[in-house]
Design a protein around this motif. Structure first.
Motif, PDB file in Angstrom:
ATOM      1  N   ASP A   7       8.779 -24.105  13.462  1.00  0.00           N
ATOM      2  CA  ASP A   7       8.868 -25.559  13.302  1.00  0.00           C
ATOM      3  C   ASP A   7       8.478 -26.283  14.586  1.00  0.00           C
ATOM      4  O   ASP A   7       7.788 -27.306  14.553  1.00  0.00           O
ATOM      5  CB  ASP A   7      10.281 -25.967  12.875  1.00  0.00           C
ATOM      6  N   TYR A   8       8.909 -25.754  15.713  1.00  0.00           N
ATOM      7  CA  TYR A   8       8.542 -26.344  16.996  1.00  0.00           C
ATOM      8  C   TYR A   8       7.026 -26.281  17.200  1.00  0.00           C
ATOM      9  O   TYR A   8       6.405 -27.243  17.669  1.00  0.00           O
ATOM     10  CB  TYR A   8       9.266 -25.623  18.138  1.00  0.00           C
ATOM     11  N   THR A   9       6.431 -25.165  16.836  1.00  0.00           N
ATOM     12  CA  THR A   9       4.984 -24.998  16.958  1.00  0.00           C
ATOM     13  C   THR A   9       4.251 -26.036  16.132  1.00  0.00           C
ATOM     14  O   THR A   9       3.289 -26.666  16.600  1.00  0.00           O
ATOM     15  CB  THR A   9       4.574 -23.581  16.523  1.00  0.00           C
ATOM     16  N   LYS A  10       4.683 -26.250  14.916  1.00  0.00           N
ATOM     17  CA  LYS A  10       4.049 -27.257  14.060  1.00  0.00           C
ATOM     18  C   LYS A  10       4.185 -28.653  14.663  1.00  0.00           C
ATOM     19  O   LYS A  10       3.216 -29.417  14.675  1.00  0.00           O
ATOM     20  CB  LYS A  10       4.663 -27.240  12.661  1.00  0.00           C
ATOM     21  N   SER A  11       5.341 -28.977  15.184  1.00  0.00           N
ATOM     22  CA  SER A  11       5.520 -30.316  15.764  1.00  0.00           C
ATOM     23  C   SER A  11       4.655 -30.493  17.008  1.00  0.00           C
ATOM     24  O   SER A  11       4.103 -31.576  17.238  1.00  0.00           O
ATOM     25  CB  SER A  11       6.991 -30.591  16.074  1.00  0.00           C
ATOM     26  N   LEU A  42       1.573 -20.408   9.277  1.00  0.00           N
ATOM     27  CA  LEU A  42       0.877 -21.381  10.114  1.00  0.00           C
ATOM     28  C   LEU A  42      -0.552 -21.592   9.620  1.00  0.00           C
ATOM     29  O   LEU A  42      -1.037 -22.720   9.579  1.00  0.00           O
ATOM     30  CB  LEU A  42       0.875 -20.925  11.571  1.00  0.00           C
ATOM     31  N   HIS A  43      -1.214 -20.532   9.225  1.00  0.00           N
ATOM     32  CA  HIS A  43      -2.582 -20.639   8.727  1.00  0.00           C
ATOM     33  C   HIS A  43      -2.618 -21.484   7.455  1.00  0.00           C
ATOM     34  O   HIS A  43      -3.491 -22.351   7.293  1.00  0.00           O
ATOM     35  CB  HIS A  43      -3.167 -19.253   8.480  1.00  0.00           C
ATOM     36  N   PHE A  48      -3.806 -27.057   5.090  1.00  0.00           N
ATOM     37  CA  PHE A  48      -3.342 -28.319   4.512  1.00  0.00           C
ATOM     38  C   PHE A  48      -3.478 -29.464   5.518  1.00  0.00           C
ATOM     39  O   PHE A  48      -3.976 -30.538   5.191  1.00  0.00           O
ATOM     40  CB  PHE A  48      -1.884 -28.174   4.065  1.00  0.00           C
ATOM     41  N   TYR A  49      -3.053 -29.232   6.748  1.00  0.00           N
ATOM     42  CA  TYR A  49      -3.017 -30.286   7.772  1.00  0.00           C
ATOM     43  C   TYR A  49      -4.409 -30.755   8.167  1.00  0.00           C
ATOM     44  O   TYR A  49      -4.611 -31.927   8.477  1.00  0.00           O
ATOM     45  CB  TYR A  49      -2.263 -29.771   9.011  1.00  0.00           C
ATOM     46  N   THR A  50      -5.384 -29.857   8.150  1.00  0.00           N
ATOM     47  CA  THR A  50      -6.725 -30.216   8.598  1.00  0.00           C
ATOM     48  C   THR A  50      -7.631 -30.700   7.463  1.00  0.00           C
ATOM     49  O   THR A  50      -8.816 -30.945   7.701  1.00  0.00           O
ATOM     50  CB  THR A  50      -7.401 -29.027   9.314  1.00  0.00           C
ATOM     51  N   ASP A  51      -7.105 -30.832   6.270  1.00  0.00           N
ATOM     52  CA  ASP A  51      -7.920 -31.324   5.144  1.00  0.00           C
ATOM     53  C   ASP A  51      -8.573 -32.662   5.457  1.00  0.00           C
ATOM     54  O   ASP A  51      -9.738 -32.875   5.142  1.00  0.00           O
ATOM     55  CB  ASP A  51      -7.081 -31.459   3.877  1.00  0.00           C
ATOM     56  N   ASN A  52      -7.844 -33.564   6.058  1.00  0.00           N
ATOM     57  CA  ASN A  52      -8.360 -34.895   6.365  1.00  0.00           C
ATOM     58  C   ASN A  52      -8.727 -35.064   7.838  1.00  0.00           C
ATOM     59  O   ASN A  52      -8.916 -36.171   8.310  1.00  0.00           O
ATOM     60  CB  ASN A  52      -7.331 -35.967   5.974  1.00  0.00           C
ATOM     61  N   CYS A  59     -10.834 -25.295  14.376  1.00  0.00           N
ATOM     62  CA  CYS A  59      -9.788 -24.561  15.080  1.00  0.00           C
ATOM     63  C   CYS A  59      -9.115 -23.499  14.210  1.00  0.00           C
ATOM     64  O   CYS A  59      -8.363 -22.678  14.723  1.00  0.00           O
ATOM     65  CB  CYS A  59      -8.727 -25.524  15.595  1.00  0.00           C
ATOM     66  N   LEU A  60      -9.381 -23.496  12.916  1.00  0.00           N
ATOM     67  CA  LEU A  60      -8.778 -22.507  12.033  1.00  0.00           C
ATOM     68  C   LEU A  60      -9.158 -21.084  12.431  1.00  0.00           C
ATOM     69  O   LEU A  60      -8.421 -20.145  12.156  1.00  0.00           O
ATOM     70  CB  LEU A  60      -9.190 -22.760  10.581  1.00  0.00           C
ATOM     71  N   THR A  61     -10.284 -20.938  13.087  1.00  0.00           N
ATOM     72  CA  THR A  61     -10.712 -19.602  13.500  1.00  0.00           C
ATOM     73  C   THR A  61      -9.875 -19.061  14.653  1.00  0.00           C
ATOM     74  O   THR A  61      -9.971 -17.882  14.979  1.00  0.00           O
ATOM     75  CB  THR A  61     -12.195 -19.613  13.911  1.00  0.00           C
ATOM     76  N   GLU A  62      -9.062 -19.901  15.259  1.00  0.00           N
ATOM     77  CA  GLU A  62      -8.221 -19.475  16.382  1.00  0.00           C
ATOM     78  C   GLU A  62      -6.978 -18.709  15.930  1.00  0.00           C
ATOM     79  O   GLU A  62      -6.294 -18.118  16.750  1.00  0.00           O
ATOM     80  CB  GLU A  62      -7.782 -20.677  17.222  1.00  0.00           C
ATOM     81  N   VAL A  63      -6.699 -18.737  14.643  1.00  0.00           N
ATOM     82  CA  VAL A  63      -5.540 -18.014  14.127  1.00  0.00           C
ATOM     83  C   VAL A  63      -6.039 -16.685  13.579  1.00  0.00           C
ATOM     84  O   VAL A  63      -6.580 -16.618  12.481  1.00  0.00           O
ATOM     85  CB  VAL A  63      -4.820 -18.817  13.020  1.00  0.00           C
TER      86      VAL A  63
END
Length: 71
Positions: A7-11, A42-43, A48-52, A59-63
């Motif tokens: 949760d901290y990572t997401k924030s 997280l992926h 979902f978060y990067t849709d818009n 950055c999705l390739t970083e995971v």
């Protein structure tokens, strides 16, 4: 307790999302600190978060899902 780190990572990622470079750095750091199942979560959240936010889509390739043994 591990859920708190996720949760901290997401924030943190939401907080720095205005700067793609900072977002990428935080994402790399998170990928090295999270457990394999948390990386999978997280992926999914990142998709979902990067849709818009097309500037963050790259950055999705970083995971590294395969590297952590999730897939």
């Amino acid at each position: 307790m591990p859920r708190l780190i996720y949760d901290y990572t997401k924030s943190e990622l939401e907080r720095v999302s205005l700067s793609p470079e900072r977002f990428k750095r935080k994402l790399k750091k998170a990928a090295s600190n999270l457990l394999p199942y948390e990386i999978e979560l997280l992926h999914k959240w990142l998709q979902f978060y990067t849709d818009n936010r097309p500037e963050l889509r790259q950055c999705l390739t970083e995971v590294p899902l395969e590297q952590k043994g999730v897939c």
